[in-house]
Design an enzyme around this catalytic site. Structure first.
Site, PDB file in Angstrom:
ATOM      1  N   ARG A  74       0.721  -1.196   0.100  1.00  0.00           N
ATOM      2  CA  ARG A  74       0.135   0.055   0.156  1.00  0.00           C
ATOM      3  C   ARG A  74       0.769   1.346  -0.034  1.00  0.00           C
ATOM      4  NH1 ARG A  74      -4.643   0.135   4.681  1.00  0.00           N
ATOM      5  NH2 ARG A  74      -2.793   0.638   6.009  1.00  0.00           N
ATOM      6  N   GLU A  93     -16.429   6.221   4.813  1.00  0.00           N
ATOM      7  CA  GLU A  93     -15.646   5.337   6.065  1.00  0.00           C
ATOM      8  C   GLU A  93     -15.672   6.611   6.881  1.00  0.00           C
ATOM      9  OE1 GLU A  93     -11.608   4.741   5.484  1.00  0.00           O
ATOM     10  OE2 GLU A  93     -11.309   6.026   3.647  1.00  0.00           O
ATOM     11  N   LYS A  99      -2.739   6.481   1.556  1.00  0.00           N
ATOM     12  CA  LYS A  99      -2.440   6.752   2.800  1.00  0.00           C
ATOM     13  C   LYS A  99      -1.600   8.118   2.682  1.00  0.00           C
ATOM     14  CE  LYS A  99      -2.292   4.638   6.951  1.00  0.00           C
ATOM     15  NZ  LYS A  99      -3.609   5.220   7.818  1.00  0.00           N
TER      16      LYS A  99
END
Ligand code: PLP
Ligand code: COI
Length: 344
Positions: free
Chosen positions: A82, A220, A184
């Site tokens: 990620r 989310e 992220k």
């Protein structure tokens, strides 16, 4: 070597300086060999890319002490991948997977005394991060980068541990359509600070964001994905969206629900209106683990989850027990999920 003498059950989710961090520099098109360091401050140009244009990304994973005394990490390869995805989107150099795994091993091993005891409720949080290091004044990517990993022992992310929390629907979006919500990037968190502080001031634990394009689908929260239980406990439903972070915890919970608990798993767009059909609701993430949600407030309207404000739903509890059992070594893990950090 001895585990630090700390009241582990009382620590929250805040930074405690440990012994070592890991650092590697990218310069002239390549990464140096990397090293452990006892230096916990960073000195850089006032014009560094990260300071001017927020060129930074990070990861979050944990090290656990198992019942039989081993130290393990949970699916660190997925964090490594990620981070590579985040770097690609932010025009940053990739930190190679093998290097990432080795750096996590090294820094956890060097801070072994800071890994909380089995059963204490605390874990060692591992924060790999990378940022643009050299001076940049025109809007462009930096040429030099620093990759670091800090570790810090943590307790529950939400105060009260397993007590259900209340969310609100904010007037802000967390991510733009086709933006950076699925990586992220530090910038995603900078822009969530105002909405989350506003939520706290109003007495809420977090915001539940809706899709930024139409505000009709559930996305989310600022730091965790969402799971729902419906159909008499038989089905787990979780949002599918290009603007949410692909949570490693959520992917693991979906596997556990299907393969350990025999549930149906649906990852799909979830209309906000469907929330009234949900029987249980939880936030999931490395920091949040699985935190039960008791209620969602939408501008004066209260949406009460049937499990209420006192109890954790039975399926949420089973998922929590199975996932943490796998992480702590009391339940057999699927192949490749657990990486042991071997002592010398
Ligand atoms: N969503 C956001 C916005 C997050 O910051 C996090 C935390 O990393 C998650 C979801 C959960 O992801 P993971 O389970 O990989 O920690
Ligand atoms: C994590 O769960 O690791 C995160 O990065 C979430 C963050 C808000 C602490």
């Amino acid at each position: 070597m001895a585990i630090k003498d700390i009241d582990w059950s009382s620590i929250g989710f805040s930074y405690i300086e440990t012994d070592y961090s890991y650092v590697s520099m990218y310069k002239d098109g390549k990464w140096d060999e990397g090293t452990l360091t006892k230096e916990h401050t960073v000195t850089m140009s006032e014009c560094a890319g990260v300071l001017q244009y927020s060129q930074s990304c990070f990861e979050g994973l944990k090290a656990y002490r198992t019942e039989d005394g081993k130290i393990v990490t949970f699916r660190p390869d997925l964090n490594g991948q990620r981070m590579i995805d985040s770097c690609k989107r932010l025009e940053m150099p990739e930190f190679p997977m093998e290097r990432f795994l080795d750096a996590v091993d090294q820094v956890v091993k060097a801070n072994a005394d800071w890994v909380p005891p089995y059963g204490s409720g605390a874990t060692l949080y591992i924060r790999p991060y990378m940022f643009g290091y050299n001076s940049v004044i025109g809007v462009k990517p930096a040429d030099e980068y620093m990759f670091r990993i800090l570790v810090t022992p943590v307790g529950p992310y939400f105060k009260g541990g397993a007590k259900p929390i209340v969310l609100r629907i904010p007037d802000f979006d967390r991510a733009a359509p086709h933006g950076t919500g699925n990586i992220k990037a530090g910038l995603n968190y900078a822009m969530s600070l105002h909405p989350v502080m506003e939520a706290h001031r109003e007495g809420y634990a977090e915001n539940m964001y809706l899709d930024p394009a139409t505000r009709t689908y559930i996305e989310e929260t600022g730091g965790a994905n969402i799971i729902f239980i419906k159909d008499g406990g038989k089905t787990l439903v979780t949002p599918k969206s290009d603007s949410i972070l692909p949570s490693i915890t959520r992917r693991s919970i979906c596997y556990v629900a299907e393969h350990y608990l025999g549930m149906n798993v649906e990852q799909r767009r979830i209309p906000y209106a469907e929330i009234t059909e949900m029987e249980e609701m939880g936030l999931c993430g490395t920091a949040a683990v699985i935190s039960p949600v008791g209620r969602v407030d939408d501008h004066g309207k209260q949406i009460c989850i049937p499990t209420g404000m006192e109890n954790v739903g039975p399926v949420t509890k089973k998922l929590y027990d199975t996932l943490t059992g796998i992480q702590m070594g009391t339940i057999e893990a699927p192949e490749g999920w657990i990486r042991e950090i071997k002592a010398d």
